[in-house]
Design a protein around this motif. Structure first.
Motif, short mmCIF file in Angstrom:
data_model
loop_
_atom_site.label_atom_id
_atom_site.label_comp_id
_atom_site.label_asym_id
_atom_site.label_seq_id
_atom_site.Cartn_x
_atom_site.Cartn_y
_atom_site.Cartn_z
N ALA A 235 0.83 -1.21 0.00
CA ALA A 235 0.00 0.00 0.00
C ALA A 235 0.86 1.26 0.00
CB ALA A 235 -0.93 -0.01 1.21
N VAL A 236 1.92 1.26 0.78
CA VAL A 236 2.81 2.42 0.86
C VAL A 236 3.54 2.64 -0.46
CG1 VAL A 236 4.88 3.34 1.97
CG2 VAL A 236 3.07 2.30 3.36
N ARG A 237 3.92 1.54 -1.12
CA ARG A 237 4.62 1.68 -2.41
C ARG A 237 3.69 2.19 -3.51
NH1 ARG A 237 6.96 -3.11 -0.54
NH2 ARG A 237 5.48 -4.39 -1.73
N ILE A 238 2.44 1.76 -3.45
CA ILE A 238 1.48 2.14 -4.49
C ILE A 238 1.00 3.58 -4.31
CG2 ILE A 238 -0.83 1.70 -5.41
CD1 ILE A 238 -0.35 -1.26 -4.72
N ALA A 239 0.72 3.97 -3.08
CA ALA A 239 0.16 5.30 -2.81
C ALA A 239 0.93 5.96 -1.67
CB ALA A 239 -1.32 5.20 -2.46
#
Length: 433
Positions: free
Chosen positions: A180-184
Motif C-alpha cells: 500500500a505504501v509503495r502504491i500510494a
C-alpha cells in the motif's frame, strides 16, 4: 474526565441556548486585566468567536493578526473584515522568511525542549508583544471540544483498520501494508498502513492518527539507540502508561467525546499548551485560553454526540450558539489550521539552512540518530512524499541539542537522559497532519 454531573440537553437548540451564556461568562472573565490585552485574530471560527463576544463586553478591544508575504497563507483579508465589523483596534504584523531566519537561533534557544509547533507560537507571541500586548486571548481548545480536527473523522477509520488487522496473520499484514505504501505514498497512507501492520503498537487507534513518524520510521531514525546496550526492549515507559490510562478513560465515552478526551490529554497537553506557555513567556506575553475553562469543557462533554456533530457544518454547536454574531464568510469557509508558511519557506533560503544542518548532525545526537534516515526525511519532503513537519522536527531537534547540550555553558546533569527525552519529544510527538 470530560463528562461531569448534571442534566444533558435534549435538543440541538437547547444545547446551543445553554452554551451561549457559558461562552459569554468565560470570555468576560478572561478579559479582566490591568495591562494591554488583545485577541489573536485569524480568519477562523475560534478567534472570530472570541472577538464577537469580547467586542460586546469591551469597546476598545485590541485585535492582532500575523500576515505573510505569501497571499494564499495570509489571513489578512477576512481578519480585516472581522475587525471592521466588530469595531476593534486592529493591527497587523508582517512576518517574512527573512525575519524568521534572522531570529531563528533565539527562537530555538527559548524552547525548554525541542518541538516543531513551538516556533509557530514563538513568532506569533513575539509579534503580539511588538504590537504592545501583554495579554492575549487564544482560540486554543475549541477544536478539541467542538470537533474541529480531522481526527474526529480519521480516528473511527483508523480503529476499523486496526480492528480488521487483528484478524489477519502478521506476515500477510506486513506484505499488504508495504504494498500500500509503495502504491500510494503519502503520510496518511503510511499512518493507515502502520495501524494495519501493527495495531498493537498503541492502546488506541487515535494515536496512529496523530503520528509524526510511524513506529517503523522511528525505529529507523533511532537505529543507533535501539542497537545500543542502553535500550532494554522494555515497553513499560511512563508515556505508554499515560496512553493506556487515557484509552481507559476514553472507553467510557461516546465516539465523539472520546476523541475530545484524547485530544485534550495528548496533543493539547503535550504540544499546544506546553509550547504556548514556553514560547509566550519567552516574549513576556501571557496567553489565555477561554475555551478551556473547565465549566465550558464539562458542559460540552455532557452534550450527547448527536447534538455536537453535523455533517454539513464543522463545530455546529459553537456556530449555532453564536449564530447572531458570526460573519457568514467565516462560518462558510473551509477549515484552516493556523501555521506559518513552512512548506513554501522550506523551499527557499530556510530550506538551504535546514538541508545543511541535517547533513551534519551535532555530535551528541550521532549516537542516537541514523544520519541516513535523517537525510531521507528531508529528501522525502523535497520530492513531495511527506510534508514539512517531519524534516522540520528533526532540524529543531538538532538545533536544540546544539544550543542546549553541545554549546551549553554547563551540560545537563545527565546528558544521556536529556538527549533521550529530546529525541522522543521531537520524533514521537503529535503532528498537525
Amino acid at each position: 474526565m470530560l463528562q461531569s454531573e448534571g442534566p444533558s440537553p435534549k435538543t440541538f437548540e437547547e444545547a446551543a441556548k445553554q452554551l451561549r451564556p457559558l461562552l459569554e461568562e468565560t470570555v468576560r472573565e478572561h478579559l479582566i486585566a490591568d495591562v494591554p490585552l488583545g485577541v489573536f485574530l485569524s480568519s477562523g471560527l475560534d478567534s472570530t468567536s472570541l472577538v464577537a463576544l469580547g467586542s460586546r463586553l469591551q469597546s476598545d478591544l485590541h485585535t492582532f493578526t500575523v500576515v505573510f508575504p505569501e497571499q494564499r497563507y495570509s489571513e489578512a483579508k477576512i481578519s480585516q473584515e472581522t475587525a471592521k465589523r466588530f469595531k476593534t483596534e486592529h493591527q497587523e504584523i508582517l512576518l517574512s522568511p527573512g525575519t524568521l531566519l534572522a531570529q531563528l537561533d533565539d527562537a530555538v534557544k527559548s524552547l525548554d525542549q525541542p518541538t516543531m509547533d513551538g516556533l509557530n507560537t514563538y513568532f506569533v507571541s513575539r509579534s503580539a508583544r511588538q504590537a504592545g500586548l501583554k495579554v492575549a486571548l487564544s482560540g486554543l481548545g475549541s477544536d478539541e471540544i467542538f470537533g474541529g480536527y480531522s481526527t474526529f473523522v480519521s480516528t473511527p477509520r483508523a480503529a476499523l483498520v486496526a480492528n480488521l488487522g487483528r484478524w489477519v496473520p502478521g506476515p500477510l499484514r506486513r506484505v499488504t501494508a508495504g504494498a500500500a505504501v509503495r502504491i500510494a505514498a503519502g503520510d496518511a497512507v503510511r499512518k493507515a498502513a502502520a495501524a494495519w501492520r501493527s495495531p498493537e503498537d498503541f492502546p488506541h487507534a487515535y494515536y496512529f492518527t496523530r503520528l509524526l513518524f510511524t513506529p517503523s520510521r522511528v525505529r529507523r531514525l533511532l537505529a543507533p539507540y535501539f542497537a545500543s546496550r542502553e535500550y532494554s526492549g522494555d515497553r513499560s515507559y511512563p508515556w505508554r502508561e499515560r496512553m493506556r490510562e487515557t484509552a481507559r478513560q476514553a472507553a467510557q465515552l461516546d465516539s465523539f467525546t472520546s476523541v475530545s478526551c484524547f485530544e485534550l490529554q495528548s496533543y493539547m497537553v503535550n504540544t499546544l499548551l506546553r509550547d504556548t506557555d514556553c514560547a509566550s513567556m519567552a516574549n513576556s506575553l501571557e496567553v489565555r485560553v477561554p475555551f478551556l475553562d473547565h465549566r465550558l469543557v464539562e458542559f460540552v462533554g455532557r452534550v450527547p454526540k448527536k447534538l455536537k456533530r453535523r455533517s454539513d457544518a464543522p463545530k455546529a454547536l459553537l456556530v449555532e450558539a453564536l449564530s447572531d454574531l458570526l460573519p457568514e464568510e467565516v462560518v462558510g469557509q473551509p477549515k484552516r489550521t493556523f501555521t506559518l508558511p513552512w512548506d513554501v519557506w522550506l523551499r527557499g533560503p530556510l530550506g538551504v539552512r535546514l538541508s545543511q544542518d541535517l547533513s551534519g548532525l551535532t555530535p551528541p545526537l550521532q549516537q542516537y540518530l541514523n544520519a541516513r534516515a535523517v537525510r531521507g526525511a528531508w529528501q522525502n519532503f523535497v520530492t513531495g512524499q511527506t510534508n514539512w513537519s517531519r524534516p522540520w522536527s528533526l532540524f529543531v531537534l538538532n538545533e536544540w541539542v546544539r544550543q542546549h547540550v553541545t554549546e551549553a555553558p554547563s551540560a545537563p546533569v545527565s546528558t544521556a537522559n536529556a538527549l533521550q527525552s529530546a529525541a522522543a519529544s521531537a520524533i514521537a510527538s503529535n503532528s498537525r497532519s
